[in-house]
Design a protein around this motif. Structure first.
Motif, PDB file in Angstrom:
ATOM      1  N   GLN A   1       0.816  -1.205   0.000  1.00  0.00           N
ATOM      2  CA  GLN A   1       0.000   0.000   0.000  1.00  0.00           C
ATOM      3  C   GLN A   1       0.854   1.261   0.000  1.00  0.00           C
ATOM      4  O   GLN A   1       0.596   2.206  -0.738  1.00  0.00           O
ATOM      5  CB  GLN A   1      -0.937  -0.006   1.212  1.00  0.00           C
ATOM      6  CG  GLN A   1      -1.859   1.214   1.284  1.00  0.00           C
ATOM      7  CD  GLN A   1      -2.838   1.109   2.429  1.00  0.00           C
ATOM      8  OE1 GLN A   1      -2.938   0.093   3.076  1.00  0.00           O
ATOM      9  NE2 GLN A   1      -3.567   2.180   2.678  1.00  0.00           N
ATOM     10  N   SER A   2       1.899   1.303   0.833  1.00  0.00           N
ATOM     11  CA  SER A   2       2.763   2.490   0.901  1.00  0.00           C
ATOM     12  C   SER A   2       4.213   2.087   1.110  1.00  0.00           C
ATOM     13  O   SER A   2       4.974   2.784   1.761  1.00  0.00           O
ATOM     14  CB  SER A   2       2.310   3.412   2.042  1.00  0.00           C
ATOM     15  OG  SER A   2       2.290   2.699   3.285  1.00  0.00           O
ATOM     16  N   HIS A   3       4.615   0.964   0.571  1.00  0.00           N
ATOM     17  CA  HIS A   3       5.991   0.517   0.717  1.00  0.00           C
ATOM     18  C   HIS A   3       6.371  -0.363  -0.469  1.00  0.00           C
ATOM     19  O   HIS A   3       5.515  -0.814  -1.233  1.00  0.00           O
ATOM     20  CB  HIS A   3       6.194  -0.261   2.033  1.00  0.00           C
ATOM     21  CG  HIS A   3       5.471  -1.575   2.070  1.00  0.00           C
ATOM     22  ND1 HIS A   3       4.130  -1.662   2.341  1.00  0.00           N
ATOM     23  CD2 HIS A   3       5.899  -2.844   1.855  1.00  0.00           C
ATOM     24  CE1 HIS A   3       3.761  -2.933   2.314  1.00  0.00           C
ATOM     25  NE2 HIS A   3       4.814  -3.664   2.026  1.00  0.00           N
ATOM     26  N   THR A   4       7.669  -0.606  -0.596  1.00  0.00           N
ATOM     27  CA  THR A   4       8.220  -1.446  -1.651  1.00  0.00           C
ATOM     28  C   THR A   4       9.242  -2.380  -1.033  1.00  0.00           C
ATOM     29  O   THR A   4      10.065  -1.966  -0.197  1.00  0.00           O
ATOM     30  CB  THR A   4       8.874  -0.586  -2.747  1.00  0.00           C
ATOM     31  OG1 THR A   4       7.881   0.238  -3.358  1.00  0.00           O
ATOM     32  CG2 THR A   4       9.518  -1.451  -3.803  1.00  0.00           C
ATOM     33  N   LEU A   5       9.200  -3.647  -1.442  1.00  0.00           N
ATOM     34  CA  LEU A   5      10.116  -4.659  -0.931  1.00  0.00           C
ATOM     35  C   LEU A   5      10.883  -5.234  -2.113  1.00  0.00           C
ATOM     36  O   LEU A   5      10.284  -5.654  -3.111  1.00  0.00           O
ATOM     37  CB  LEU A   5       9.355  -5.769  -0.201  1.00  0.00           C
ATOM     38  CG  LEU A   5      10.184  -6.813   0.545  1.00  0.00           C
ATOM     39  CD1 LEU A   5      11.003  -6.159   1.649  1.00  0.00           C
ATOM     40  CD2 LEU A   5       9.272  -7.898   1.127  1.00  0.00           C
TER      41      LEU A   5
ATOM     42  N   GLY B   1      -1.167  -4.419   1.225  1.00  0.00           N
ATOM     43  CA  GLY B   1      -1.620  -3.657   2.372  1.00  0.00           C
ATOM     44  C   GLY B   1      -0.433  -3.093   3.112  1.00  0.00           C
ATOM     45  O   GLY B   1       0.404  -2.383   2.548  1.00  0.00           O
ATOM     46  N   GLN B   2      -0.312  -3.419   4.378  1.00  0.00           N
ATOM     47  CA  GLN B   2       0.832  -3.000   5.189  1.00  0.00           C
ATOM     48  C   GLN B   2       1.629  -4.197   5.669  1.00  0.00           C
ATOM     49  O   GLN B   2       2.252  -4.158   6.733  1.00  0.00           O
ATOM     50  CB  GLN B   2       0.352  -2.159   6.383  1.00  0.00           C
ATOM     51  CG  GLN B   2      -0.326  -0.857   5.985  1.00  0.00           C
ATOM     52  CD  GLN B   2      -0.749  -0.038   7.190  1.00  0.00           C
ATOM     53  OE1 GLN B   2      -0.583  -0.465   8.312  1.00  0.00           O
ATOM     54  NE2 GLN B   2      -1.294   1.152   6.928  1.00  0.00           N
ATOM     55  N   SER B   3       1.618  -5.257   4.885  1.00  0.00           N
ATOM     56  CA  SER B   3       2.302  -6.495   5.264  1.00  0.00           C
ATOM     57  C   SER B   3       3.323  -6.864   4.210  1.00  0.00           C
ATOM     58  O   SER B   3       3.242  -6.432   3.053  1.00  0.00           O
ATOM     59  CB  SER B   3       1.296  -7.641   5.432  1.00  0.00           C
ATOM     60  OG  SER B   3       0.355  -7.338   6.434  1.00  0.00           O
ATOM     61  N   CYS B   4       4.300  -7.689   4.652  1.00  0.00           N
ATOM     62  CA  CYS B   4       5.344  -8.206   3.781  1.00  0.00           C
ATOM     63  C   CYS B   4       5.473  -9.706   4.022  1.00  0.00           C
ATOM     64  O   CYS B   4       5.184 -10.199   5.120  1.00  0.00           O
ATOM     65  CB  CYS B   4       6.683  -7.528   4.026  1.00  0.00           C
ATOM     66  SG  CYS B   4       6.668  -5.746   3.786  1.00  0.00           S
TER      67      CYS B   4
END
Length: 1464
Positions: free
Chosen positions: A490-494, A566-569
């Protein structure tokens, strides 16, 4: 973390593969500790949504965890629950959307469940459990179910990728890419804007979509043209420059909304792409200093890879220092031919240079299955593209995006929404291998391990701070990091990357703020949220995750893929069992490192050097470009192999190590490395000489003379007697290629005695004529031209003073110029003698034949690339009969003309999707299927009919297959541009319906008749596949409805319903015939004195049907076309007869399996009759006999016409079409055949009179011409029925007579019941009952030559000869033959009665009728009513009132009398 007892309960044996770790994304500032999901089986795939996730375990089992709002459940990640509804479905892929889920089975079926407020689950109601979503392609008839291989989900939409690489969408919003404004879209629809494109991978953001698409190759613009020839003597820069022009990316930016980028945006997009033009007036010292470094660098700098894995090669650093030193002189360089050399590597490997002397490297056949992808649907990881034609992944890709663009997530330089997919031009040519979509940002991963990002950067999730964010910008990574997997939340990149060791590292960019523990989010609020709020802290560039994860990495193992949502990895990892996993990771890491280094060499070294090539001259330029070609081939192969290894790691559990490309394509890899090494060695031999030549050229103006003298010395050395030995010693390439035990040297061009026309002044060419080939060498390259496919002719001198020879080969032609006329004659004589000798001639110097038979393998021709041909040639072109075989399995065997398929030929085309082959047998023209032929599709369908320019056009019959269709059907009729258009008959065997009517663009449209298996008869007008408007319906019990129809046979509107007894109902009707009708109207009953009129209903039949003369026009058009006429009667009669003769002769030559009788018939038909003479009684029988023979063979146009009409007739009136309602239509169709057919006959024989006219001199006896014409006195009448019915009706008789029998079934029952009853009586009793006068009663009968008296108990003893003759009426087919039987029966009856009377007598009807009635009764003819009706309908009108007409009337009266007989 889990408790110990929980671990023992769920995972008694912990797997070593597919280990899943999940954590909450809080960025770099939090000490994270991922949770491991313990399952008894390895996890194959994980997909995360907004607040939930899906797991796919080994064996196809699916598990869910998180906030399952559609079930009001909250499942912890430590205890995922299985999806029971999917047990046994063998799921191979899962996808989690914002608040819904999807799964894909091994059979390609889609299952959806979860939130469905926007139709994203493809259903019309709530979907708490997995439900199937059927993807149906309605563009084909009948519709087929589409097999899905990949699935992606957003918040309010879902995308599916089919096995045909087509994209399907359903849900709501512009992110669907559909041309519609009606939402939600509940059923999957095809994204038409990507039709014709090869979609590889799809990704869904919250409200936007991405697609990775295979880039169309430039050579696909036209494949249907003659093989092109290349002229010799072109510039050495041609092949590379041309490749750049074909692959250049346009700067124009197209938008479906009509929006163009501003100049500022364009400047940002095209930043640092424009350079000043370079002029070749540069210092040559740079080249002198770097020339040796160039070759050493390309092939001896791998030592940099053998040291530390993270260090850069030493030679590359030297090059950087050298370039930094020479930076002022390289500021203005612009690449004109190597700009896209790194992008067109694959093209370079398969393309032969057009340079003089460039070698043709024969590559092995490399069409093997992919080594890095499983074969099951969806088994490959997300983003794994399909393989290239040689079995390796595609690197030529582009990205298309559509949907909302408020955050710039579409990458088009603006914030506008796109309703349809649009290509992101700035990423074209970047070799993107995977795309990922976050909620409001997008990511792309290239083969060079670079990451491009664009869209929302509120939380720093793009990994850079560059502007603008509306176009793709490269993420900032630390040196030594090479990313090979990515995911977006949602608001991050891995990111997953190679670091300073073999074990991969995890990189994170995005929000760092501690997430707040809140209540469960409202679903509607989450779905309406468009973009995240800006947070206080976030990372500027991707950084390593906290130390705790690095510590846990030893427990994690080797990470193979990453996932975000979402906010999970989440990550999937594998333990290093026996060192296998670490070995694979190390191999993939080093291969990626090597490809990144190769890309840097191409960009930093080769591109600047290319602009300096004009200073070196033609020879050195050629060497440099040959070396570049080899390096590009090797570099491209390395990139493809590195990408394949990356995909192998993503699915290491489902792949076998033996399927790695390095093992399955060993020959290809070795061949490519060997070829590069050969080029390097060849360049090394002449490197010093060329450098010296360039130095001399730069110092003094007469340096060219020194170079020329050195070249002359070299040629002089080659002209010594031991020159062929020196070839083998100096150049091992020539040694291996040219040394053959039986090869002998005939002559060679020493001292520049033979050179190509327009060759460079300082070029070095050497021609060697062997006893089997002509070899052209130039430096280290060479061409070999087999003499079997070489044509030579002298060029006439036109005052230019050139002594030239024209050399023609299958793929190129060039002109050689001799130094003297004697040298020209020497080479001309040597070439002719050698070619003539190898072709089997005497080799006495005579010119070899222009036509010959030889084998050849094409290497550069676009249509015949890598194909092997064996057959006839004409002056360098494929011409005559031959066989062409392609490496991919294609095969053509047949006729060629001017280098293209032309004439009759058989073709086999492999279908990779179904793993079967398409076969075609028929006519070709100019390389395309054109004419009549039979095409068997891999799906099981069979089309037999006419083609035009590769499309079904004209008459044709398509039978559906049983492999890829749910129903069996047959269509026969007219086609226009591959679509059913015109009159045709469609037999739906599965549904039991037969449609006979008009078509338009594959849809039923126009007047038609429909018959069902329940004997329901429909007649009316169709529009877009549905019957609407006024029409007629008739059931099997003679109930008739005449009124309005709508929506495919649904009754709605005014109408009249007539009962079998004559009662009628007039009013408003609604409903379906099978389920009941609602009526508001008036009921009418006929009067007592008014009998029901059974014929009244019959008069309405065929009112809406297609007129008989308008059916099967396409069949007669094809016949006219075979005669050489553009339309009916529009052509030359002489040309028509010549076409017939050519067709018959060709059929004899190309059909060796003909029987003896068939051969004799064709021999007779080869002679053209005297067609111009007026038809007389003398030659009328000759015409009739010719037509009889012509109609016996389908090779004759008239025979084909008869055979096709019979096929169409039987297809129409057999099976469901065998309905008594169609009798009148069938009779009219036969009469229409006669009218059209007679028009063709009169065109061929213009002396024939009009239909029903008389011959000018008919002085002949009636018996001579009674079969095909009828005489009255001295007048002979010729009609279409008398001439053509004997040819047509015997073949049409079975279905036609069946219809007559069904029509007369009721009367026939009454007739046969009385026949059986009356035949129980003895002869004398029956004669007395029939009131036959006793003077006609026979008294004696003959049995085996003995006369016995007839007694009162005798039975079947009277008038035996007449009875047996009349029984033969059932064995005749035409009305004329049946009438002859009736006439002969009367004659036999007269002969038997004559001895009983004295003197001459004349029959009167009172005496004849009862006597003939006896004969009819004793004949016991079944279906006599059908026989009478057929004769009455088909009888020639010229004889209705003659003697034969009277006899037929008598037979008909007997039949009616028998029906009315009662018991006495």
């Amino acid at each position: 973390m889990y408790k110990k007892n929980r671990q023992n309960e769920q995972a008694p044996t912990s797997p070593d593969r597919g280990l899943l770790h999940v954590w909450h994304s809080a960025g770099h500032s939090r000490q994270l500790c991922p949770d491991r999901v313990l399952l008894s089986r390895p996890v194959l795939q994980v997909s995360l949504g907004e607040h939930h996730g899906l797991l796919l375990a080994q064996g196809g089992q699916v598990y869910s965890f998180g906030e399952l709002l559609w079930r009001d459940l909250s499942v912890p990640v430590s205890a995922p629950v299985p999806e029971v509804s999917l047990l046994g479905k063998t799921v191979v892929r899962v996808a989690a959307g914002g608040f819904h889920c999807g799964a894909l089975s091994e059979q390609g079926s889609v299952y959806m469940w979860g939130e469905n407020t926007a139709g994203q689950c493809g259903q019309t109601e709530k979907v708490p459990e997995p439900c199937p979503v059927i993807v149906v392609d309605g563009e084909v008839v009948p519709p087929v179910v589409v097999r899905i291989v990949d699935l992606a989900c957003g918040r309010e939409h879902s995308l599916a990728l089919s096995a045909q690489n087509e994209l399907w969408a359903w849900g709501s919003g512009c992110q669907l890419g559909l041309v519609t404004n009606t939402f939600p879209v509940g059923k999957p629809q095809k994204v038409e804007h990507l039709a014709g494109r090869h979609v590889i991978q799809v990704a869904c953001g919250a409200y936007h979509s991405l697609a990775l698409v295979r880039r169309l190759p430039p050579q696909d613009y036209n494949t249907q043209h003659a093989p092109k020839k290349k002229e010799r003597g072109q510039s050495p820069h041609y092949s590379v420059t041309e490749r750049e022009e074909l692959s250049a990316v346009e700067d124009s930016h197209y938008c479906p909304l009509g929006v163009e980028l501003t100049e500022v945006m364009k400047g940002e997009v095209n930043k640092n792409t424009n350079r000043n033009k370079y002029t070749p007036c540069q210092d040559v010292c740079y080249l002198q200093g770097i020339s040796s470094l160039t070759f050493d660098l390309l092939f001896h700098s791998n030592s940099g890879l053998s040291g530390s894995h993270s260090s850069s090669p030493v030679c590359l650093n030297e090059v950087r220092l050298c370039l930094e030193k020479e930076k002022p002189s390289l500021q203005g360089l612009k690449s004109s031919s190597l700009t896209n050399i790194h992008q067109k590597g694959k093209t370079a490997t398969s393309r032969r240079s057009s340079l003089p002397g460039t070698p043709t490297h024969g590559s092995p056949r490399r069409r093997h299955p992919c080594a890095c992808r499983p074969s099951s649907a969806g088994g490959a990881p997300a983003g794994a593209p399909e393989e290239a034609e040689d079995g390796l992944p595609f690197l030529e890709t582009e990205i298309w995006s559509w949907g909302r663009g408020s955050e710039g997530q579409l990458g088009h330089g603006d914030q506008l929404a796109r309703l349809q997919p649009l290509c992101i031009k700035s990423l074209t040519g970047e070799e993107v291998i995977k795309v990922a979509a976050g909620s409001h940002h997008s990511l792309a991963l290239t083969a060079q391990c670079q990451v491009y990002s664009w869209g929302s950067n509120m939380c720093g999730q793009l990994g850079h701070v560059n502007s603008p964010v509306t176009v793709p910008q490269q993420a900032k990574l630390s040196d030594g990091l090479r990313v090979w997997d990515l995911s977006a939340g949602q608001s991050h990149t891995l990111l997953l990357a190679d670091g300073d060791c073999v074990q991969p590292v995890l990189l994170y960019c995005g929000q760092q703020k501690e997430p707040v523990q809140t209540e469960r989010l409202n679903q509607s609020e989450s779905s309406s949220k468009r973009s995240p709020n800006r947070v206080e802290r976030y990372t500027v560039m991707p950084t390593l995750l906290p130390f705790c994860i690095e510590v846990c990495r030893s427990k994690m193992g080797y990470v193979s893929s990453v996932c975000s949502g979402g906010q999970s990895c989440a990550v999937l990892a594998d333990h290093n069992v026996m060192g296998f996993i670490s070995a694979i990771h190390e191999l993939a890491s080093r291969e990626r490192h090597l490809y990144c280094w190769c890309s840097s060499v191409r960009k930093i070294l080769l591109t600047p050097l290319q602009s300096l090539c004009p200073v070196l001259g033609e020879q050195c330029s050629h060497l440099f470009f040959s070396l570049c070609e080899s390096f590009v081939q090797l570099s491209t192969l390395i990139g493809q192999h590195a990408t394949a290894l990356t995909y192998f790691l993503h699915n290491v559990q489902g792949c076998d190590v033996t399927t790695l490309p390095l093992l399955t394509h060993t020959e290809y890899f070795i061949d490519t490395y060997k070829r590069c090494l050969q080029e390097h060695l060849n360049c090394t031999l002449l490197c010093k000489a060329e450098t010296h030549h360039c130095a001399v050229q730069s110092v003094e103006s007469n340096g060219f003379q020194s170079a020329a003298s050195s070249t002359s010395c070299l040629m002089s050395y080659q002209s010594t007697p031991g020159f062929i030995k020196e070839i083998y010693v100096c150049d091992f390439v020539l040694q291996e290629c040219l040394r053959l035990p039986r090869r002998r040297v005939v002559c060679e061009s020493s001292n520049r005695s033979l050179t190509p026309q327009n060759a460079g002044r300082f070029s070095n060419h050497w021609f060697i004529l062997f006893n089997d080939a002509l070899v052209h060498t130039q430096f280290s390259t060479h061409h070999v031209y087999p003499l079997t496919c070489l044509w030579v002719k002298p060029v006439t001198e036109n005052g230019s003073g050139l002594h030239a020879l024209k050399i023609t080969c299958p793929e190129e032609s060039f002109t050689l110029v001799a130094s003297t006329p004697q040298e020209k004659n020497k080479w001309l004589r040597s070439l002719n003698q050698t070619v003539d000798q190898i072709l089997g001639g005497g080799g006495q110097g005579s010119s070899p034949a222009m036509t010959r038979t030889a084998s050849y393998t094409f290497t550069a021709d676009e249509r015949f690339k890598d194909a092997q041909y064996t057959g006839s040639w004409l002056a360098g072109r494929v011409h005559g009969r031959g066989t062409m075989k392609w490496p991919d399995g294609r095969l053509y065997k047949g006729n060629f003309k001017n280098g293209l398929e032309d004439g009759y030929g058989d073709c086999v085309i492999p279908n990779k999707l179904l793993n079967k082959t398409d076969t075609y047998q028929g006519q070709w023209r100019e390389g395309k299927i054109h004419g009549f032929g039979k095409y068997k599709y891999a799906s099981g369908e069979v089309y037999e009919g006419c083609f035009c320019d590769g499309q079904r056009h004209g008459y044709g019959m398509l039978s559906s297959g049983k492999l890829a269709r749910n129903s069996s059907s047959v269509f026969i009729g007219q086609w226009v541009h591959d679509k059913k258009t015109g009159y045709g008959v469609y037999d739906d065997i599965t549904r039991g319906e037969k449609y006979m009517g008009m078509w338009l663009d594959d849809q039923r449209h126009g007047s038609a008749v429909v018959i069902t298996q329940h004997s329901v008869y429909f007649e009316g007008t169709f529009r877009e596949n549905k019957m609407s408007g006024p029409g007629l319906l008739m059931s099997d019990d003679d109930t008739v409805f005449h009124g309005e129809f709508t929506d495919d046979w649904t009754i709605s509107g005014k109408g009249i319903l007539t009962m079998p007894n004559g009662d009628s109902l007039d009013g408003q009707f609604s409903g379906e015939w099978s389920s009941g009708l609602k009526v508001v109207g008036t009921y009418t009953k006929p009067g007592i004195v008014e009998p029901p009129n059974k014929e009244k209903n019959g008069l309405r039949l065929l009112f809406y049907a297609v007129p008989a003369d308008q059916r099967w026009i396409c069949v007669f058009d094809e016949c006219w076309s075979r005669l050489g006429c553009n339309a009916a009667g529009k052509g030359e009669r002489t040309t028509a007869w010549e076409n017939i003769a050519v067709t018959i002769t060709t059929a004899r030559r190309q059909s060796p399996d003909l029987s003896r009788s068939q051969t004799k018939v064709l021999e007779c038909l080869e002679f053209i009759p005297q067609y111009e003479e007026p038809a007389t009684a003398a030659n009328y029988d000759n015409i009739r006999r010719y037509l009889t023979k012509a109609c016996e063979t389908p090779h004759h146009p008239l025979g084909w016409l008869v055979e096709t009409l019979v096929t169409a007739y039987r297809m129409t009136y057999v099976g469901v079409g065998s309905n008594r309602r169609l009798l009148r239509q069938a009779v009219q169709e036969v009469l229409a055949y006669l009218t059209h057919f007679y028009g063709v006959i009169r065109f061929l024989f213009p002396g024939l009179p009009d239909d029903g006219s008389v011959l000018p001199d008919a002085l002949t006896s009636p018996s001579k011409s009674r079969r095909n014409s009828y005489t009255t006195g001295c007048v002979m009448v010729v009609s279409s029925s008398s001439l053509l019915l004997p040819l047509l009706l015997p073949r049409l008789y079975p279905p036609l007579f069946t219809l007559y029998s069904l029509q007369e079934e009721q009367e026939e029952t009454e007739y046969w019941e009385r026949i059986l009853r009356l035949n129980k009586q003895p002869d004398q009793s029956l004669l007395s009952f029939l009131e036959v006068q006793e003077k006609f009663w026979p008294l004696w009968m003959s049995i085996l030559g003995e006369k016995k008296q007839i007694v009162s108990s005798s039975k079947d003893a009277c008038f035996v000869s007449a009875v047996e003759t009349l029984q033969q009426i059932s064995t005749r087919f035409t009305p004329s033959d049946k009438l002859m039987v009736i006439q002969k029966s009367f004659e036999e009856l007269t002969l038997e009665v004559k001895p009983l009377l004295h003197g001459d007598f004349l029959w009167c009807m009172d005496d004849l009728f009862p006597l003939f009635l006896y004969v009819v009764l004793r004949a016991r003819i079944r279906n006599l009513g059908a026989e009478i009706s057929l004769i009455e309908d088909m009888m020639d009108p010229n004889i209705q009132h003659g003697e034969l007409g009277l006899m037929f009337t008598t037979l008909k009266a007997c039949y009616i009398q028998i029906q009315r007989e009662t018991n006495t």
